[in-house]
Write a protein that holds these residues in place. Structure first.
Motif, PDB file in Angstrom:
ATOM      1  N   ILE A 419       4.375  -6.710 -62.180  1.00  0.00           N
ATOM      2  CA  ILE A 419       4.482  -7.861 -61.344  1.00  0.00           C
ATOM      3  C   ILE A 419       3.420  -8.151 -60.495  1.00  0.00           C
ATOM      4  O   ILE A 419       2.742  -7.271 -59.682  1.00  0.00           O
ATOM      5  CB  ILE A 419       6.002  -7.468 -60.533  1.00  0.00           C
ATOM      6  CG1 ILE A 419       7.074  -7.304 -61.349  1.00  0.00           C
ATOM      7  CG2 ILE A 419       6.218  -8.700 -59.511  1.00  0.00           C
ATOM      8  CD1 ILE A 419       8.417  -6.494 -60.685  1.00  0.00           C
ATOM      9  N   LEU A 420       2.721  -9.476 -60.488  1.00  0.00           N
ATOM     10  CA  LEU A 420       1.768  -9.770 -59.847  1.00  0.00           C
ATOM     11  C   LEU A 420       2.143 -10.420 -58.497  1.00  0.00           C
ATOM     12  O   LEU A 420       1.391 -10.412 -57.498  1.00  0.00           O
ATOM     13  CB  LEU A 420       1.000 -10.878 -60.653  1.00  0.00           C
ATOM     14  CG  LEU A 420       0.429 -10.173 -62.117  1.00  0.00           C
ATOM     15  CD1 LEU A 420      -0.149 -11.196 -62.872  1.00  0.00           C
ATOM     16  CD2 LEU A 420      -0.354  -8.963 -61.842  1.00  0.00           C
ATOM     17  N   LYS A 421       3.415 -10.955 -58.547  1.00  0.00           N
ATOM     18  CA  LYS A 421       3.803 -11.800 -57.264  1.00  0.00           C
ATOM     19  C   LYS A 421       5.357 -11.724 -57.451  1.00  0.00           C
ATOM     20  O   LYS A 421       5.698 -11.977 -58.676  1.00  0.00           O
ATOM     21  CB  LYS A 421       3.271 -12.932 -57.191  1.00  0.00           C
ATOM     22  CG  LYS A 421       3.856 -13.743 -55.768  1.00  0.00           C
ATOM     23  CD  LYS A 421       2.824 -14.993 -55.562  1.00  0.00           C
ATOM     24  CE  LYS A 421       3.737 -15.887 -54.376  1.00  0.00           C
ATOM     25  NZ  LYS A 421       3.502 -14.883 -53.090  1.00  0.00           N
ATOM     26  N   MET A 422       6.028 -11.536 -56.434  1.00  0.00           N
ATOM     27  CA  MET A 422       7.566 -11.700 -56.428  1.00  0.00           C
ATOM     28  C   MET A 422       8.018 -12.343 -54.931  1.00  0.00           C
ATOM     29  O   MET A 422       7.428 -12.100 -53.936  1.00  0.00           O
ATOM     30  CB  MET A 422       8.051 -10.432 -56.741  1.00  0.00           C
ATOM     31  CG  MET A 422       8.004  -9.275 -55.744  1.00  0.00           C
ATOM     32  SD  MET A 422       9.319  -7.933 -56.410  1.00  0.00           S
ATOM     33  CE  MET A 422       9.668  -7.217 -54.750  1.00  0.00           C
ATOM     34  N   GLY A 423       9.128 -12.751 -55.065  1.00  0.00           N
ATOM     35  CA  GLY A 423       9.858 -13.117 -53.850  1.00  0.00           C
ATOM     36  C   GLY A 423      11.160 -13.948 -54.050  1.00  0.00           C
ATOM     37  O   GLY A 423      11.091 -14.393 -55.122  1.00  0.00           O
ATOM     38  N   PRO A 424      11.783 -14.294 -53.107  1.00  0.00           N
ATOM     39  CA  PRO A 424      13.005 -15.181 -53.121  1.00  0.00           C
ATOM     40  C   PRO A 424      12.623 -16.643 -53.176  1.00  0.00           C
ATOM     41  O   PRO A 424      11.744 -17.073 -52.240  1.00  0.00           O
ATOM     42  CB  PRO A 424      13.702 -14.805 -52.120  1.00  0.00           C
ATOM     43  CG  PRO A 424      12.913 -14.323 -51.059  1.00  0.00           C
ATOM     44  CD  PRO A 424      11.790 -13.583 -51.836  1.00  0.00           C
ATOM     45  N   VAL A 425      13.489 -17.289 -54.063  1.00  0.00           N
ATOM     46  CA  VAL A 425      13.195 -18.660 -54.138  1.00  0.00           C
ATOM     47  C   VAL A 425      14.408 -19.402 -54.391  1.00  0.00           C
ATOM     48  O   VAL A 425      15.501 -18.815 -54.843  1.00  0.00           O
ATOM     49  CB  VAL A 425      12.318 -19.269 -54.948  1.00  0.00           C
ATOM     50  CG1 VAL A 425      11.085 -18.599 -54.849  1.00  0.00           C
ATOM     51  CG2 VAL A 425      12.747 -19.097 -56.410  1.00  0.00           C
ATOM     52  N   ASP A 426      14.822 -20.725 -53.868  1.00  0.00           N
ATOM     53  CA  ASP A 426      15.915 -21.176 -54.108  1.00  0.00           C
ATOM     54  C   ASP A 426      15.585 -22.332 -55.393  1.00  0.00           C
ATOM     55  O   ASP A 426      14.747 -23.303 -55.173  1.00  0.00           O
ATOM     56  CB  ASP A 426      16.479 -22.081 -52.815  1.00  0.00           C
ATOM     57  CG  ASP A 426      16.863 -21.240 -51.632  1.00  0.00           C
ATOM     58  OD1 ASP A 426      17.447 -20.182 -51.946  1.00  0.00           O
ATOM     59  OD2 ASP A 426      16.357 -21.516 -50.546  1.00  0.00           O
ATOM     60  N   LYS A 427      16.151 -21.974 -56.466  1.00  0.00           N
ATOM     61  CA  LYS A 427      15.877 -22.930 -57.673  1.00  0.00           C
ATOM     62  C   LYS A 427      17.024 -23.931 -57.692  1.00  0.00           C
ATOM     63  O   LYS A 427      18.060 -23.819 -57.686  1.00  0.00           O
ATOM     64  CB  LYS A 427      15.985 -21.686 -58.985  1.00  0.00           C
ATOM     65  CG  LYS A 427      15.772 -22.563 -60.160  1.00  0.00           C
ATOM     66  CD  LYS A 427      15.862 -21.367 -61.299  1.00  0.00           C
ATOM     67  CE  LYS A 427      15.804 -22.244 -62.664  1.00  0.00           C
ATOM     68  NZ  LYS A 427      17.039 -22.857 -62.945  1.00  0.00           N
ATOM     69  N   ARG A 428      16.407 -25.170 -57.890  1.00  0.00           N
ATOM     70  CA  ARG A 428      17.096 -26.236 -57.837  1.00  0.00           C
ATOM     71  C   ARG A 428      17.389 -26.880 -59.105  1.00  0.00           C
ATOM     72  O   ARG A 428      16.310 -27.073 -60.002  1.00  0.00           O
ATOM     73  CB  ARG A 428      16.438 -27.254 -56.873  1.00  0.00           C
ATOM     74  CG  ARG A 428      17.405 -28.674 -56.828  1.00  0.00           C
ATOM     75  CD  ARG A 428      16.755 -29.557 -55.668  1.00  0.00           C
ATOM     76  NE  ARG A 428      16.932 -29.048 -54.275  1.00  0.00           N
ATOM     77  CZ  ARG A 428      16.633 -29.717 -53.117  1.00  0.00           C
ATOM     78  NH1 ARG A 428      15.855 -30.755 -53.442  1.00  0.00           N
ATOM     79  NH2 ARG A 428      17.151 -29.425 -51.938  1.00  0.00           N
ATOM     80  N   LYS A 429      18.352 -27.286 -59.592  1.00  0.00           N
ATOM     81  CA  LYS A 429      18.788 -27.946 -60.438  1.00  0.00           C
ATOM     82  C   LYS A 429      19.821 -29.077 -60.189  1.00  0.00           C
ATOM     83  O   LYS A 429      21.022 -29.032 -59.718  1.00  0.00           O
ATOM     84  CB  LYS A 429      19.559 -27.375 -61.620  1.00  0.00           C
ATOM     85  CG  LYS A 429      19.910 -27.897 -62.857  1.00  0.00           C
ATOM     86  CD  LYS A 429      20.324 -26.930 -64.037  1.00  0.00           C
ATOM     87  CE  LYS A 429      20.549 -27.567 -65.400  1.00  0.00           C
ATOM     88  NZ  LYS A 429      21.153 -26.651 -66.544  1.00  0.00           N
ATOM     89  N   GLY A 430      19.200 -30.477 -60.140  1.00  0.00           N
ATOM     90  CA  GLY A 430      19.797 -31.616 -59.483  1.00  0.00           C
ATOM     91  C   GLY A 430      19.852 -31.174 -57.864  1.00  0.00           C
ATOM     92  O   GLY A 430      19.126 -30.888 -57.241  1.00  0.00           O
ATOM     93  N   LEU A 431      21.193 -31.596 -57.486  1.00  0.00           N
ATOM     94  CA  LEU A 431      21.506 -31.345 -56.214  1.00  0.00           C
ATOM     95  C   LEU A 431      21.793 -29.982 -56.065  1.00  0.00           C
ATOM     96  O   LEU A 431      22.299 -29.673 -54.604  1.00  0.00           O
ATOM     97  CB  LEU A 431      22.447 -32.615 -55.741  1.00  0.00           C
ATOM     98  CG  LEU A 431      22.003 -33.734 -55.664  1.00  0.00           C
ATOM     99  CD1 LEU A 431      23.025 -34.732 -55.082  1.00  0.00           C
ATOM    100  CD2 LEU A 431      20.724 -34.044 -55.107  1.00  0.00           C
TER     101      LEU A 431
END
Length: 517
Positions: A419-431
């Motif tokens: 793993i070179l980078k990791m972290g939480p994201v909010d993955k959006r699909k449409g709204l």
């Protein structure tokens, strides 16, 4: 003349024709045959890529050798059609397409056959399925949604005036021409209502997410069933996903019959009202149906107040633009407390001091390895995130991987890649957005994991065409050939994600090209 007369002297018209007369008649027949176009044959075309495949047909791009014109030729296997008892559907599709003459429908130019196959020569919609663009950009802004919804309304009005119901209207069956106007296709399950008294078609057809409730309860479809599908499509254009979604068809059907769906918070208000008027359980109460006054009230709906209906097919379609409403601070609440989830996950995977301890760093290295200052490569961004510098040696890489294997609960999802980078994201699909743990690894790979259910949800496909783009401090895009992924870093480090992805991209690209390029 008496046909029983045997005397040529009494019946001069029955005399044998002269040689000149026979020659003249032969010339006339030859001229008539020449004036009639020869039936096309497979060898008249150069067949190219497959555009689509169905259960008993394949659509192939083909160029006519003599004219250079491109067609989408639908090829059907005769034996399979007969075996599946689909001959009536094929004949119906041919007859219906022959009866359509409107810019918002594919055009049937010709048909021909050989010993094994039937061929339908259709207009080629160069820009493919509408669904492709919904998936690519996530959701449409209000201008795009209004324009394409209006074109579908015009197409349905024309179709219903001809007493035809489509019965399988969905984004896959709405193609886009070279100039980005719609062309509705696939009339294999369409139905011609034979007379004014027949208002329903009694057979179950359609696709689960767009099936109308009357088809599920009464096993019958009507013109208003197409209006239900229109409501589902408008919802999907704005939200990015259809309104009725579940793990299987049965659960989808349950939601449809209960009218169980929700609007995302930032759904356009006028579009919301229109969708609600279309998604009525009672088909006689849907805006646009005959019982509600026909298509005039639908055209006059406030959502279409700026639409010029008379020349839609001549207008330049708007540029497809994603709808990306800004996320408010309150949006964080809908994901739950990520740190709590992570803490629970960590305690299940590793026995370390506390959930605040860095996931990337166990307290000691495996004793069998030689010492190396690998800590210099690790940068903890916060309790849940870290990234690595990429200048480590092969030996140091193995030490880092050993450390990850014993101390990082996300290691199980990355197929033993570092793993070179990791972290939480909010993955959006449409709204719609979902909290994910994003993992950039060697390979390279971009994995995203559901932190609640501890499930790998997928990967962002890596290629040399992949391109990250930071929109602001929190939001960044990852562009791929077939889709753009919309991601939000809640810690406001979108630029760090883009820089690290670009760094890995350059490293991989340079290794492909060689040091001298």
């Amino acid at each position: 003349l008496n046909p029983d007369c045997a005397s040529s002297s009494l019946c001069p018209s029955m005399e044998a024709p002269s040689a000149e007369a026979r020659a003249a008649e032969l010339r006339t027949q030859t001229a008539m045959q020449a004036s009639q176009p020869r039936k096309k044959r497979p060898e008249d075309f150069k067949f190219g890529k497959i555009l689509g495949e169905g259960s008993f047909s394949t659509v192939v791009l083909a160029k006519e050798q003599s004219t250079g014109k491109e067609y989408a030729i639908k090829i059907l296997d005769k034996r399979h059609i007969v075996k599946s008892k689909k001959a009536q559907y094929v004949k119906r599709e041919r007859d219906l397409l022959s009866n359509l003459d409107h810019p918002f429908f594919v055009k049937l130019y010709f048909t021909f056959q050989d010993d094994e196959k039937l061929y339908f020569g259709l207009s080629f919609a160069k820009n493919g399925e509408l669904l492709k663009y919904i998936r690519k950009i996530g959701s449409f802004d209000e201008t795009c949604t209004r324009f394409y919804s209006a074109e579908i309304v015009c197409a349905l009005e024309y179709l219903h005036n001809k007493e035809i119901i489509h019965r399988d209207l969905k984004p896959e069956n709405i193609l886009l021409s070279e100039d980005m106007h719609i062309q509705i296709t696939d009339f294999g399950t369409a139905k011609q209502l034979t007379d004014s008294k027949q208002s329903k078609a009694n057979s179950f057809v359609g696709t689960a997410q767009y099936v109308s409730p009357e088809l599920l309860t009464d096993k019958s479809a009507c013109k208003s069933s197409d209006l239900w599908a229109l409501g589902c499509i408008i919802y999907q254009l704005v939200a990015g996903l259809p309104p009725f979604r579940a793990g299987n068809e049965y659960l989808i059907f349950q939601k449809i019959t209960k009218l169980e769906y929700e609007f995302p918070e930032k759904f356009f208000p006028k579009a919301k009202d229109l969708v609600q008027r279309l998604l009525s359980l009672d088909p006689s109460m849907r805006i646009g149906c005959e019982e509600m006054g026909g298509y005039d009230p639908l055209r006059r709906h406030p959502f279409f107040e700026t639409t010029s209906w008379d020349d839609l097919h001549l207008q330049s379609p708007p540029k497809l633009t994603p709808y990306l409403p800004a996320m408010s601070e309150d949006d964080e609440d809908c994901y739950g407390n990520y740190d709590d989830l992570l803490s629970q996950f960590s305690s299940m995977q590793v026995s370390q001091s506390s959930s605040s301890h860095s996931l990337s760093a166990p307290e000691s290295l495996p004793p069998q390895r030689s010492s190396s200052n690998i800590e210099q490569y690790i940068h903890d961004l916060d309790n849940n995130s870290f990234e690595l510098d990429l200048q480590f040696s092969e030996e140091e890489k193995q030490l880092l991987l050993d450390k990850q294997t014993t101390g990082n609960p996300w290691h199980q999802f990355v197929e033993n890649n570092l793993i070179l980078k990791m972290g939480p994201v909010d993955k959006r699909k449409g709204l719609f957005a979902r909290r994910r743990q994003l993992l950039l690894t060697e390979g390279p790979h971009l994995y995203y994991v559901d932190p609640v259910n501890k499930v790998l949800k997928g990967t962002i496909p890596w290629s040399l065409e992949l391109r990250p783009e930071a929109k602001n401090f929190k939001t960044f895009f990852v562009h791929t050939p077939n889709r753009t992924y919309y991601l939000m870093d809640p810690s406001g480090n979108a630029d760090k994600w883009c820089k690290k992805i670009q760094e890995v991209w350059r490293k991989i690209y340079q290794s492909h090209q060689g040091p001298g390029l």
